[in-house]
Design an enzyme around this catalytic site. Structure first.
Site, PDB file in Angstrom:
ATOM      1  N   SER A 247      61.623  -3.260  17.839  1.00 62.84           N
ATOM      2  CA  SER A 247      62.169  -3.770  19.104  1.00 62.84           C
ATOM      3  C   SER A 247      63.099  -2.712  19.682  1.00 62.84           C
ATOM      4  CB  SER A 247      62.977  -5.042  18.810  1.00 62.84           C
ATOM      5  OG  SER A 247      63.696  -5.463  19.953  1.00 62.84           O
TER       6      SER A 247
ATOM      7  N   TYR B  55      69.632  -9.800  13.987  1.00 60.63           N
ATOM      8  CA  TYR B  55      68.284  -9.496  14.519  1.00 60.63           C
ATOM      9  C   TYR B  55      68.091  -7.979  14.591  1.00 60.63           C
ATOM     10  CZ  TYR B  55      64.225  -9.359  17.624  1.00 60.63           C
ATOM     11  OH  TYR B  55      62.984  -9.102  18.166  1.00 60.63           O
TER      12      TYR B  55
HETATM   13  P1  NDP Z   1      56.536 -15.569  19.738  1.00 57.69           P
HETATM   14  O1  NDP Z   1      57.615 -16.523  19.384  1.00 57.69           O
HETATM   15  O2  NDP Z   1      55.652 -15.890  20.878  1.00 57.69           O
HETATM   16  O3  NDP Z   1      55.631 -15.263  18.467  1.00 57.69           O
HETATM   17  C1  NDP Z   1      56.157 -15.191  17.169  1.00 57.69           C
HETATM   18  C2  NDP Z   1      55.014 -15.325  16.192  1.00 57.69           C
HETATM   19  O4  NDP Z   1      55.533 -15.211  14.879  1.00 57.69           O
HETATM   20  C3  NDP Z   1      54.302 -16.656  16.308  1.00 57.69           C
HETATM   21  O5  NDP Z   1      52.916 -16.437  16.247  1.00 57.69           O
HETATM   22  C4  NDP Z   1      54.784 -17.407  15.094  1.00 57.69           C
HETATM   23  O6  NDP Z   1      53.744 -18.271  14.610  1.00 57.69           O
HETATM   24  C5  NDP Z   1      54.986 -16.262  14.112  1.00 57.69           C
HETATM   25  N1  NDP Z   1      55.846 -16.656  13.003  1.00 57.69           N
HETATM   26  C6  NDP Z   1      57.148 -17.032  13.029  1.00 57.69           C
HETATM   27  N2  NDP Z   1      57.550 -17.349  11.783  1.00 57.69           N
HETATM   28  C7  NDP Z   1      56.476 -17.176  10.966  1.00 57.69           C
HETATM   29  C8  NDP Z   1      56.248 -17.353   9.583  1.00 57.69           C
HETATM   30  N3  NDP Z   1      57.209 -17.783   8.750  1.00 57.69           N
HETATM   31  N4  NDP Z   1      55.017 -17.083   9.088  1.00 57.69           N
HETATM   32  C9  NDP Z   1      54.029 -16.662   9.912  1.00 57.69           C
HETATM   33  N5  NDP Z   1      54.184 -16.464  11.217  1.00 57.69           N
HETATM   34  C10 NDP Z   1      55.396 -16.724  11.743  1.00 57.69           C
HETATM   35  O7  NDP Z   1      57.282 -14.172  19.992  1.00 57.69           O
HETATM   36  P2  NDP Z   1      56.723 -12.682  20.164  1.00 57.69           P
HETATM   37  O8  NDP Z   1      55.271 -12.658  20.318  1.00 57.69           O
HETATM   38  O9  NDP Z   1      57.569 -12.054  21.182  1.00 57.69           O
HETATM   39  O10 NDP Z   1      57.133 -12.049  18.759  1.00 57.69           O
HETATM   40  C11 NDP Z   1      56.317 -11.188  18.021  1.00 57.69           C
HETATM   41  C12 NDP Z   1      57.141 -10.050  17.470  1.00 57.69           C
HETATM   42  O11 NDP Z   1      57.588  -9.228  18.532  1.00 57.69           O
HETATM   43  C13 NDP Z   1      58.400 -10.466  16.707  1.00 57.69           C
HETATM   44  O12 NDP Z   1      58.506  -9.697  15.539  1.00 57.69           O
HETATM   45  C14 NDP Z   1      59.516 -10.124  17.680  1.00 57.69           C
HETATM   46  O13 NDP Z   1      60.720  -9.867  17.017  1.00 57.69           O
HETATM   47  C15 NDP Z   1      58.939  -8.890  18.331  1.00 57.69           C
HETATM   48  N6  NDP Z   1      59.528  -8.495  19.610  1.00 57.69           N
HETATM   49  C16 NDP Z   1      59.351  -9.296  20.711  1.00 57.69           C
HETATM   50  C17 NDP Z   1      59.936  -8.939  21.902  1.00 57.69           C
HETATM   51  C18 NDP Z   1      59.824  -9.791  23.122  1.00 57.69           C
HETATM   52  O14 NDP Z   1      60.561  -9.553  24.087  1.00 57.69           O
HETATM   53  N7  NDP Z   1      58.930 -10.772  23.178  1.00 57.69           N
HETATM   54  C19 NDP Z   1      60.727  -7.709  22.042  1.00 57.69           C
HETATM   55  C20 NDP Z   1      60.814  -6.947  20.826  1.00 57.69           C
HETATM   56  C21 NDP Z   1      60.224  -7.329  19.674  1.00 57.69           C
HETATM   57  P3  NDP Z   1      53.941 -19.716  13.963  1.00 57.69           P
HETATM   58  O15 NDP Z   1      55.171 -20.320  14.571  1.00 57.69           O
HETATM   59  O16 NDP Z   1      52.676 -20.416  14.333  1.00 57.69           O
HETATM   60  O17 NDP Z   1      54.048 -19.470  12.501  1.00 57.69           O
END
Ligand code: NDP
Length: 248
Positions: free
Chosen positions: A143, A156
């Site tokens: 990030s 974070y």
């Molecule tokens: P979302 O909340 O849309 O997606 C997060 C994903 O992580 C979901 O598919 C969720 O699936 C999964 N997840 C959470 N906990 C678990 C778990 N215990 N086991 C398996 N899967 C898990 O957010 P983003 O798509 O934005 O996030 C994706 C990545 O991008 C993260 O690492 C985030 O830190 C990073 N990021 C995002 C940014 C942004 O602005 N969007 C900026 C910088 C980095 P489910 O709940 O079904 O398990």
């Protein structure tokens, strides 16, 4: 010319929404075979059905990345179904930010377990297979917060700094095995991430900020496509991108 992505088997953790979902959809359109892992099975089912409706190939395996054996099972399912894993997108993550003085240790533990340990379990699950094949690509999601920190974001940011450090160590370790490593550091991208904040005011402030500046999740998917489309002798190690209007 053949699409360099065609037939590549891509395992995506956090494949049920946001960046993981956008990546699955875009890469599937380029011919990748997609293996989604996350906890929300119905969401993944809907995604694979729409990929299949477009003629693509995808499966989903219910996976909680905080359980090492479930991550191993996800990777094994990809090998069983498609014979190999060409790339792993270590993407599952959450961002329940708050001031340290609030002492929200449950949120800290979840971020450490998902954002750091989940990434390590993913690496551990694919490495033996990729080593043996002398081929593979591991892509970790950090990030802008993996480069910077501000009040409320200490834990974070610490997890996302850790992802970058782990990625650089990994890069050096896997050179002998012809494995590529990429760390992608996005700025604000429009996903469900703000909703993972557990303090009401923080969640509202994050959502407002995202509503104002975030860019579509496809922006991330295109950076992944770029990294994965390079010829095998080109190793794209870091990508950092933001919305043009993002200052932080
Ligand atoms: P979302 O909340 O849309 O997606 C997060 C994903 O992580 C979901 O598919 C969720 O699936 C999964 N997840 C959470 N906990 C678990 C778990 N215990 N086991 C398996 N899967 C898990 O957010 P983003 O798509 O934005 O996030 C994706 C990545 O991008 C993260 O690492 C985030 O830190 C990073 N990021 C995002 C940014 C942004 O602005 N969007 C900026 C910088 C980095 P489910 O709940 O079904 O398990």
């Amino acid at each position: 010319m053949n699409d360099p992505i065609k037939n590549k088997v891509l395992v995506i953790t956090g494949g049920s929404s946001g960046l993981g979902e956008a990546s699955a959809r875009l890469l599937a359109r380029h011919g990748a075979r997609i293996v989604l892992g996350a906890r929300r099975m119905e969401r993944m089912q809907a995604i694979i059905e729409s990929i299949q409706a477009e003629g693509g190939e995808a499966i989903a395996v219910q996976t909680d990345v905080t359980h090492e054996e479930q991550v191993r099972r996800l990777v094994q399912a990809a090998i069983d179904q498609y014979g190999q894993v060409d790339a792993l997108l270590n993407n599952a993550g959450l961002m329940p930010q708050s001031l340290l003085e609030l002492g929200r240790s449950e949120d800290w533990n979840r971020m450490i377990d998902v954002n750091i340990k989940g990434v390590l379990y993913g690496i551990a699950a694919v490495l033996p297979h990729m080593r043996e094949r002398k081929s593979g690509h591991i892509i970790n999601v950090s990030s802008v917060a993996g480069h910077k920190v501000r009040a409320g974001g200490a834990v974070y940011s610490a997890t996302k700094h850790a992802v970058r450090v782990i990625s650089e160590g990994l890069r050096q370790e896997v050179k002998p095995y012809n494995i590529r490593t990429t760390v992608i550091s996005p700025g604000a991208v429009d996903t469900e991430l703000p909703a993972s904040a557990t303090v009401g005011e923080v969640r509202d402030a994050l959502q407002k900020y995202y509503d104002e500046i975030a860019i579509p999740a496809d922006s991330f998917a295109r950076t992944l496509l770029f990294a994965m489309s390079q010829p095998e002798d080109v190793d794209i190690n870091e990508i950092l991108f933001r919305p043009t209007r993002q200052e932080y």
